[in-house]
Design an enzyme around this catalytic site. Structure first.
Site, PDB file in Angstrom:
ATOM      1  N   GLU A  87       3.260   0.810   1.435  1.00 28.68           N
ATOM      2  CA  GLU A  87       4.695   0.511   1.503  1.00 28.68           C
ATOM      3  C   GLU A  87       5.170  -0.478   0.429  1.00 28.68           C
ATOM      4  O   GLU A  87       6.195  -1.132   0.600  1.00 28.68           O
ATOM      5  CB  GLU A  87       5.046  -0.040   2.884  1.00 28.68           C
ATOM      6  CG  GLU A  87       4.776   0.944   4.004  1.00 28.68           C
ATOM      7  CD  GLU A  87       5.427   0.495   5.290  1.00 28.68           C
ATOM      8  OE1 GLU A  87       6.481   1.056   5.630  1.00 28.68           O
ATOM      9  OE2 GLU A  87       4.885  -0.418   5.944  1.00 28.68           O
ATOM     10  N   HIS A 129       5.724  -6.389  10.900  1.00 25.41           N
ATOM     11  CA  HIS A 129       5.894  -5.595  12.118  1.00 25.41           C
ATOM     12  C   HIS A 129       5.987  -6.507  13.339  1.00 25.41           C
ATOM     13  O   HIS A 129       5.639  -6.092  14.437  1.00 25.41           O
ATOM     14  CB  HIS A 129       4.708  -4.640  12.296  1.00 25.41           C
ATOM     15  CG  HIS A 129       4.431  -3.769  11.123  1.00 25.41           C
ATOM     16  ND1 HIS A 129       3.187  -3.252  10.862  1.00 25.41           N
ATOM     17  CD2 HIS A 129       5.240  -3.303  10.138  1.00 25.41           C
ATOM     18  CE1 HIS A 129       3.232  -2.515   9.747  1.00 25.41           C
ATOM     19  NE2 HIS A 129       4.470  -2.535   9.292  1.00 25.41           N
ATOM     20  N   HIS A 174       7.515  -8.073   4.303  1.00 24.54           N
ATOM     21  CA  HIS A 174       7.645  -6.952   5.235  1.00 24.54           C
ATOM     22  C   HIS A 174       6.666  -7.181   6.375  1.00 24.54           C
ATOM     23  O   HIS A 174       5.496  -7.464   6.140  1.00 24.54           O
ATOM     24  CB  HIS A 174       7.330  -5.618   4.556  1.00 24.54           C
ATOM     25  CG  HIS A 174       7.140  -4.497   5.545  1.00 24.54           C
ATOM     26  ND1 HIS A 174       8.093  -4.179   6.485  1.00 24.54           N
ATOM     27  CD2 HIS A 174       6.112  -3.650   5.762  1.00 24.54           C
ATOM     28  CE1 HIS A 174       7.659  -3.170   7.235  1.00 24.54           C
ATOM     29  NE2 HIS A 174       6.452  -2.833   6.816  1.00 24.54           N
TER      30      HIS A 174
HETATM   31 MN    MN Z   1       5.203  -1.364   7.690  1.00 21.49          MN
END
Ligand code: MN
Length: 244
Positions: free
Chosen positions: A86, A107, A105
């Site tokens: 990503e 989660h 980034h």
């Molecule tokens: Mn991700």
């Protein structure tokens, strides 16, 4: 892996690499990333390059793992190393946001109730003023259709995500997680941590009733104050995360 040959921008400032390595450990220590998630920084020698670890758990990253990428997210110096699937999140944001010098980034689970419902994530307290009137939510189906694996695995998806981020400091991703952007590694780490903290407290307040959030002016003023004091939390988090 791509076979494109790209010239390196040269060695990045060692202090920038140090901060990037520390940031990887801090984000793990503070519960923002686990085995997944990543942080990048724009290269100090060339705005068209950025720095990001090879594909690995953030808490294990050392200076030797930091790689250089162009803004299409091609590695400049792969040397057989694998890259995060990503990475396009980072490159495409750097393309359209010259003010952004670092991107996270993650989660982290606290944000998901706000990514997966119509309830907007709004600033509960002054530490999260950077949330403004609430981050936008990226819906991958709008770009990839109904059959994706939810990952931002190419430039087209990264471009669509960066467009939804727009001029915001944070973006939520439906069914996935979030992105934070900032003018430095220290600022983006602060925002990633307080986005998660704010999401947890906002969820609690929403259970009790109708919370009163910061209004747009309060949020902007609080962000300005916090942005000027960024070294205080950074030194604490760094000491905690790098103690042996
Ligand atoms: Mn991700």
């Amino acid at each position: 892996m791509t076979s494109i040959r790209i010239r390196s921008a040269g060695s990045a400032d060692p202090a920038l690499i140090d901060d990037l390595v520390a940031a990887n450990r801090i984000l793990y220590d503070q519960g923002v990333v686990d085995a997944f998630g990543h942080i990048s920084a724009r290269h100090d020698k060339d705005p068209n390059r950025y720095l990001l670890s090879r594909s690995m758990a953030p808490a294990l990253v050392t200076a030797a793992d930091i790689m250089e990428f162009d803004l299409d997210s091609n590695p400049v110096d792969a040397h057989g190393r694998t890259t995060y699937l990503e990475r396009f999140i980072h490159g495409e944001i750097y393309k359209i946001r010259p003010d952004v010098k670092a991107v996270v980034h993650s989660h982290s689970l606290g944000v998901l109730p706000f990514a997966n419902t119509a309830i907007r994530l709004r600033p509960m307290n002054h530490m999260a003023g950077f949330l403004g009137s609430g981050p936008p939510v990226f819906e991958i189906r709008d770009t990839a259709g109904p059959e994706s694996d939810m990952l931002i695995r190419n430039g087209g998806l990264g471009q669509a995500l960066a467009k939804v981020l727009g001029s915001n400091h944070v973006l939520l991703m439906r069914g996935h997680g979030s992105v934070a952007a900032g003018q430095s590694i220290r600022h983006v780490v602060f925002r990633a941590i307080y986005t998660e903290v704010n999401a947890r407290t906002a969820a609690e307040a929403l259970k009790l009733g109708k919370p009163i959030f910061l209004n747009a002016r309060e949020a902007a003023a609080a962000m300005k104050t916090n942005d000027a004091q960024i070294d205080r939390p950074w030194s604490l988090w760094k000491q905690q995360a790098t103690r042996t």
